[in-house]
Design an enzyme around this catalytic site. Structure first.
Site, PDB file in Angstrom:
ATOM      1  N   CYS A  34       0.863  -1.176   0.000  1.00 37.79           N
ATOM      2  CA  CYS A  34       0.000   0.000   0.000  1.00 37.79           C
ATOM      3  C   CYS A  34       0.905   1.233   0.000  1.00 37.79           C
ATOM      4  O   CYS A  34       1.787   1.356   0.854  1.00 37.79           O
ATOM      5  CB  CYS A  34      -0.905  -0.006   1.229  1.00 37.79           C
ATOM      6  SG  CYS A  34      -1.848   1.530   1.405  1.00 37.79           S
ATOM      7  N   ASP A  41      -0.458  -5.630   0.281  1.00 35.01           N
ATOM      8  CA  ASP A  41      -1.736  -5.874  -0.379  1.00 35.01           C
ATOM      9  C   ASP A  41      -1.611  -7.187  -1.139  1.00 35.01           C
ATOM     10  O   ASP A  41      -0.594  -7.432  -1.792  1.00 35.01           O
ATOM     11  CB  ASP A  41      -2.070  -4.757  -1.378  1.00 35.01           C
ATOM     12  CG  ASP A  41      -2.631  -3.517  -0.717  1.00 35.01           C
ATOM     13  OD1 ASP A  41      -3.289  -3.649   0.331  1.00 35.01           O
ATOM     14  OD2 ASP A  41      -2.428  -2.417  -1.265  1.00 35.01           O
TER      15      ASP A  41
END
Length: 129
Positions: A34, A41
């Site tokens: 992120c 992520d």
């Protein structure tokens, strides 16, 4: 020698360039970071394409996907970047990349990006009884 991540996408000659056919690749272990928090992520990528003269080599694709593990990227940006890189390497008739990102803060994100060669016409769908 252990494998290393790489941005290089290798290709090979399409064994049936005169035929329209689909290649579907499922990539369940995509990770990036992120860009706001630095937290990982996770996504499952679904690549579908109709090759023209070239196909993507799978080990190179695996190393390419791995290369995003330590990069910060918004979901929309990374999905479109991957599609652009794959299109540049293979020049397909058609390509679609779907990135299904895991939940983050109660929100799931799915990004779908497509490329279509302007000179290519898809065959009419066949519906069987």
């Amino acid at each position: 020698m252990p494998s290393q991540p790489s941005k290089e996408l290798e290709t090979f000659d399409n064994p049936q360039p005169e035929r329209d056919y689909s290649i579907r690749i499922r990539i369940p272990e995509f990770t990036c970071l992120c860009p706001k928090t630095g937290q990982p992520d996770f996504a499952e990528l679904h690549l579908e394409y109709v090759p023209d003269r070239l196909c993507v080599e799978l080990k190179a694709l695996k190393m390419y996907v791995w290369s995003f593990r330590d990069e910060g990227a918004f979901h929309e940006a990374v999905t479109n970047r991957i599609l652009d890189d794959l299109v540049a390497a293979t020049r397909p008739r058609f390509m679609r990349l779907t990135a299904d990102f895991n939940v983050r803060g109660g929100i799931y994100t799915s990004v779908v990006a497509e490329y279509r060669d302007p000179d290519w016409q898809a065959a009419q769908a066949v519906k069987l009884p």
